[in-house]
Design an enzyme around this catalytic site. Structure first.
Site, mmCIF file in Angstrom:
data_model
loop_
_atom_site.group_PDB
_atom_site.id
_atom_site.type_symbol
_atom_site.label_atom_id
_atom_site.label_comp_id
_atom_site.label_asym_id
_atom_site.label_seq_id
_atom_site.Cartn_x
_atom_site.Cartn_y
_atom_site.Cartn_z
ATOM 1 C CB SER A 16 49.357 34.180 49.171
ATOM 2 O OG SER A 16 50.133 34.344 47.995
ATOM 3 C CE1 TYR A 37 44.734 35.770 47.095
ATOM 4 C CE2 TYR A 37 47.114 35.862 46.810
ATOM 5 C CZ TYR A 37 45.971 35.140 47.079
ATOM 6 O OH TYR A 37 46.048 33.794 47.323
#
Length: 243
Positions: free
Chosen positions: A139, A152
């Site tokens: 990401s 995350y």
């Protein structure tokens, strides 16, 4: 034996994973759509691939369960003769500041996003045919480093490290290993829980002044899965130039 290339796509029932599954189906791959729980969505993805003239089937499995994922690869080999491409798009993204983070939630993030990557990549490393490709998902949060995204972001930092190391470990196998790191992309995973104002602000960050679409990311994956044989051990940031 069939010369059709075969792809397993985890998280293939929704969002980016589904866009990838459908794109690879249009590229002529036989596609195994792996999903966690949403069978109806997975069946819709298979139907879309078949309507476009492709081959596909869906199979439920927890990406962090090594026995379940081994079964997914077994079924792919039994149905289609082998596996050439693995796209690991499954993941979770709960948000919280570190001071308020429920450690049980952290455990779930690490289990799905980190252990899941190791489980899927381990099967791929053992089973992919020569000329194959592994595409993991990181990401752009590993660059954005926004508050609330620590769990995350940490999980995706681990994915990036594992990706590059695996590429080196597969020396001599003619298998590429890369990761795609999307920026803000219009999927339920990203949009859920965000205000319209925040979404509008994030959409204006890239010079292209819009959110990414799942199809934008699928295009990058299709490149890495097929023609990009000289791209290996890399993390490709697909975020419209936001950073």
């Amino acid at each position: 034996m069939s010369t059709t290339r075969v792809a397993i796509v985890t998280g293939g029932s929704r969002g980016i994973g589904r866009a990838v599954a459908e794109r690879l189906g249009r590229e002529g791959y036989a596609v195994v759509v792996n999903y966690a729980s949403k069978k109806a969505d997975a069946d819709e993805a298979v139907e879309a691939i078949e309507k476009a003239g492709g081959q596909a089937f869906a199979v439920a499995a927890d990406v962090a369960d090594e026995t379940a994922m081994a079964s997914v690869f077994d079924q792919a080999e039994e149905r289609f003769g082998g596996v050439d491409v693995v796209v690991h798009a499954a993941g979770v993204m709960p948000l919280a500041p570190i001071a308020e983070l429920d450690l049980a939630v952290l455990d779930r993030v690490l289990r799905t996003n980190v252990r899941g990557t190791f489980v899927v990549d381990q099967q791929a490393a053992r089973r992919l045919r020569a000329g194959g490709a592994i595409v993991n998902f990181s990401s752009s949060i590993t660059r954005f480093l926004r508050p609330g995204y620590a769990a995350y972001g940490a999980s995706k930092g681990a994915v990036e490290a594992a990706t590059v190391i695996l590429a080196r470990e597969l020396r001599g196998r003619d298998i590429t290993v890369n990761a795609v790191a999307p920026g803000p992309t219009a999927t339920a995973l990203f949009l859920d829980g965000k205000s319209e104002e925040l979404i509008s602000t994030l959409a204006k960050e890239p010079p292209l002044e819009r959110l990414g679409q799942p199809e934008d990311i699928a295009e990058v994956v299709a490149f890495l899965a097929g023609p990009a044989r000289w791209v290996n051990g890399q993390v490709l940031y697909a975020n419209g130039g936001a950073i």
